[in-house]
Design a protein around this motif. Structure first.
Motif, PDB file in Angstrom:
ATOM      1  N   SER A  10       0.842  -1.176   0.000  1.00 22.25           N
ATOM      2  CA  SER A  10       0.000   0.000   0.000  1.00 22.25           C
ATOM      3  C   SER A  10       0.880   1.228   0.000  1.00 22.25           C
ATOM      4  N   GLY A  11       0.269   2.364  -0.342  1.00 19.58           N
ATOM      5  CA  GLY A  11       0.986   3.621  -0.266  1.00 19.58           C
ATOM      6  C   GLY A  11       1.686   3.990  -1.547  1.00 19.58           C
ATOM      7  N   THR A  12       1.912   5.291  -1.689  1.00 19.41           N
ATOM      8  CA  THR A  12       2.513   5.813  -2.913  1.00 19.41           C
ATOM      9  C   THR A  12       3.947   5.340  -3.082  1.00 19.41           C
ATOM     10  N   LEU A  13       4.726   5.354  -2.000  1.00 26.44           N
ATOM     11  CA  LEU A  13       6.122   4.940  -2.116  1.00 26.44           C
ATOM     12  C   LEU A  13       6.247   3.482  -2.550  1.00 26.44           C
ATOM     13  N   THR A  14       5.381   2.637  -2.009  1.00 24.67           N
ATOM     14  CA  THR A  14       5.394   1.233  -2.407  1.00 24.67           C
ATOM     15  C   THR A  14       5.042   1.081  -3.880  1.00 24.67           C
ATOM     16  N   ALA A  15       4.045   1.853  -4.336  1.00 24.31           N
ATOM     17  CA  ALA A  15       3.640   1.796  -5.739  1.00 24.31           C
ATOM     18  C   ALA A  15       4.775   2.240  -6.658  1.00 24.31           C
ATOM     19  N   VAL A  16       5.465   3.315  -6.277  1.00 22.63           N
ATOM     20  CA  VAL A  16       6.588   3.809  -7.078  1.00 22.63           C
ATOM     21  C   VAL A  16       7.707   2.776  -7.101  1.00 22.63           C
ATOM     22  N   ARG A  17       8.006   2.201  -5.940  1.00 21.08           N
ATOM     23  CA  ARG A  17       9.060   1.178  -5.865  1.00 21.08           C
ATOM     24  C   ARG A  17       8.735  -0.017  -6.741  1.00 21.08           C
ATOM     25  N   ASP A  18       7.517  -0.542  -6.625  1.00 21.64           N
ATOM     26  CA  ASP A  18       7.133  -1.718  -7.416  1.00 21.64           C
ATOM     27  C   ASP A  18       7.178  -1.425  -8.905  1.00 21.64           C
ATOM     28  N   ASP A  19       6.747  -0.236  -9.293  1.00 21.99           N
ATOM     29  CA  ASP A  19       6.758   0.131 -10.709  1.00 21.99           C
ATOM     30  C   ASP A  19       8.189   0.205 -11.241  1.00 21.99           C
ATOM     31  N   LEU A  20       9.087   0.815 -10.472  1.00 21.16           N
ATOM     32  CA  LEU A  20      10.474   0.943 -10.909  1.00 21.16           C
ATOM     33  C   LEU A  20      11.161  -0.418 -11.002  1.00 21.16           C
ATOM     34  N   PHE A  24       2.088  10.946 -18.028  1.00 19.13           N
ATOM     35  CA  PHE A  24       1.523  11.082 -16.690  1.00 19.13           C
ATOM     36  C   PHE A  24       0.634   9.875 -16.408  1.00 19.13           C
ATOM     37  N   GLU A  25       1.164   8.956 -15.662  1.00 22.46           N
ATOM     38  CA  GLU A  25       0.436   7.731 -15.333  1.00 22.46           C
ATOM     39  C   GLU A  25       0.763   7.342 -13.901  1.00 22.46           C
ATOM     40  N   ALA A  26      -0.261   7.053 -13.132  1.00 23.81           N
ATOM     41  CA  ALA A  26      -0.050   6.655 -11.745  1.00 23.81           C
ATOM     42  C   ALA A  26       0.831   5.415 -11.683  1.00 23.81           C
ATOM     43  N   PRO A  27       1.766   5.359 -10.758  1.00 26.65           N
ATOM     44  CA  PRO A  27       2.686   4.208 -10.687  1.00 26.65           C
ATOM     45  C   PRO A  27       1.971   2.865 -10.607  1.00 26.65           C
ATOM     46  N   ARG A  28       0.874   2.804  -9.864  1.00 24.52           N
ATOM     47  CA  ARG A  28       0.159   1.534  -9.733  1.00 24.52           C
ATOM     48  C   ARG A  28      -0.404   1.074 -11.073  1.00 24.52           C
ATOM     49  N   TRP A  29      -0.928   2.014 -11.874  1.00 27.85           N
ATOM     50  CA  TRP A  29      -1.476   1.653 -13.177  1.00 27.85           C
ATOM     51  C   TRP A  29      -0.366   1.327 -14.169  1.00 27.85           C
ATOM     52  N   SER A  30       0.747   2.047 -14.067  1.00 27.63           N
ATOM     53  CA  SER A  30       1.895   1.754 -14.926  1.00 27.63           C
ATOM     54  C   SER A  30       2.398   0.336 -14.665  1.00 27.63           C
ATOM     55  N   TYR A  31       2.504  -0.009 -13.396  1.00 27.15           N
ATOM     56  CA  TYR A  31       2.939  -1.343 -12.987  1.00 27.15           C
ATOM     57  C   TYR A  31       1.995  -2.413 -13.532  1.00 27.15           C
ATOM     58  N   LYS A  32       0.705  -2.220 -13.322  1.00 19.42           N
ATOM     59  CA  LYS A  32      -0.287  -3.209 -13.745  1.00 19.42           C
ATOM     60  C   LYS A  32      -0.318  -3.357 -15.265  1.00 19.42           C
ATOM     61  N   ARG A  33      -0.202  -2.239 -15.971  1.00 20.84           N
ATOM     62  CA  ARG A  33      -0.235  -2.271 -17.432  1.00 20.84           C
ATOM     63  C   ARG A  33       0.963  -3.031 -17.999  1.00 20.84           C
ATOM     64  N   ARG A  34       2.159  -2.716 -17.505  1.00 23.19           N
ATOM     65  CA  ARG A  34       3.371  -3.363 -18.007  1.00 23.19           C
ATOM     66  C   ARG A  34       3.408  -4.854 -17.651  1.00 23.19           C
ATOM     67  N   TYR A  35       3.125  -5.139 -16.404  1.00 25.38           N
ATOM     68  CA  TYR A  35       3.157  -6.530 -15.950  1.00 25.38           C
ATOM     69  C   TYR A  35       2.074  -7.338 -16.657  1.00 25.38           C
ATOM     70  N   PHE A  48      10.441  -7.662  -0.312  1.00 23.11           N
ATOM     71  CA  PHE A  48      10.909  -7.071  -1.565  1.00 23.11           C
ATOM     72  C   PHE A  48      10.202  -7.693  -2.762  1.00 23.11           C
ATOM     73  N   ALA A  49       9.771  -8.955  -2.617  1.00 22.62           N
ATOM     74  CA  ALA A  49       9.168  -9.686  -3.735  1.00 22.62           C
ATOM     75  C   ALA A  49       7.732  -9.280  -4.006  1.00 22.62           C
ATOM     76  N   THR A  50       7.196  -8.314  -3.249  1.00 18.04           N
ATOM     77  CA  THR A  50       5.812  -7.902  -3.504  1.00 18.04           C
ATOM     78  C   THR A  50       5.655  -7.352  -4.919  1.00 18.04           C
ATOM     79  N   PHE A  51       6.730  -6.832  -5.508  1.00 15.93           N
ATOM     80  CA  PHE A  51       6.621  -6.321  -6.873  1.00 15.93           C
ATOM     81  C   PHE A  51       6.259  -7.438  -7.847  1.00 15.93           C
ATOM     82  N   LEU A  52       6.595  -8.667  -7.498  1.00 17.27           N
ATOM     83  CA  LEU A  52       6.363  -9.810  -8.384  1.00 17.27           C
ATOM     84  C   LEU A  52       5.078 -10.549  -8.043  1.00 17.27           C
TER      85      LEU A  52
END
Length: 230
Positions: free
Chosen positions: A7-17, A65-76, A143-147
């Motif tokens: 949860s949270g913006t920082l987590t979303a940015v981290r997972d997206d990166l 301009f795309e929210a990190p969570r949506w960028s993550y979901k779209r790419r993955y 750390f593996a939450t991104f996956l």
């Protein structure tokens, strides 16, 4: 128990990166590794090309301009859709064992390349005192939450194995489908990750997907002694 929640913006940015970084290594596997094999073994190459064109037509461009969570979901989601399609089509003409070996071999080789600077550092896990081991591994597994999405520890087995539960793996949910992405899960995640983190590694991993559901149990085995690992 570890009760980490994604949860949270920082987590979303981290997972997206992190996802962007990983996909820079493995993202072209469906296109450049699996599709050529499929074209070579399929009875109707024209049909393969037509279906692939229809699938890749769903790709969307990167947005400024795309929210990190949506960028993550779209790419993955795009990667998993294309991986699932190519693996499924390959299993129609080749034994599943051969496809698993092809997919897991390609993914694990790319992952080792991606993690080339971190894998040697993972050996330090062998030096962690037993009393601190669960807490340190909780942080590492987090750390593996991104996956895999949210993950939390649910048990500690007598031999020191840590048991984690993944309620709804992100590999499935990223494609916005209620169905499990079975081949991507078994070949591109379970088999590939278990090849990278095998029984001789500092962090032997064992995935137990609960298909056709979306959940999974992850076991982190105690590291083998250095003499055994060699």
């Amino acid at each position: 128990m570890n009760t980490y929640k994604q949860s949270g913006t920082l987590t979303a940015v981290r997972d997206d990166l992190i996802m962007r970084s990983m996909l820079a290594r493995v993202g072209d596997i469906p296109d450049l590794v699996l599709l050529p094999v499929l074209r070579a073994v399929a009875e109707d190459r024209a049909a393969v090309d037509a279906d692939w064109a229809a699938l890749t037509a769903r790709r969307t461009r990167n947005r400024v301009f795309e929210a990190p969570r949506w960028s993550y979901k779209r790419r993955y989601g795009q990667f998993v859709r294309e991986l699932e399609w190519t693996t499924t089509e390959l299993t129609r003409v080749l034994p599943a064992e051969d496809v698993t070996d092809l997919v897991s071999g390609a993914v694990s080789a790319r992952l080792r390349r991606w993690l080339r600077y971190l894998l040697p550092a993972f050996e330090s896990v062998r030096l962690i005192p037993k009393g601190m081991y669960p807490a340190v591994m909780d942080a590492g597994v987090g750390f593996a939450t991104f996956l895999v999405g949210p993950i939390h520890r649910t048990g500690l087995e007598p031999d020191g194995t840590l048991v984690y539960e993944i309620p709804e793996c992100a590999m499935h949910t990223s494609v916005s489908s209620p169905a499990a992405q079975e081949n991507s899960c078994l070949m591109g995640c379970k088999a590939a990750c278990e090849r990278v983190f095998d029984q001789n590694s500092a962090m032997p991993l064992e995935f137990e997907p609960h298909l056709p559901g979306l959940s999974c149990t992850l076991r982190v085995r105690p590291p083998a002694p250095r003499s055994a690992a060699v």
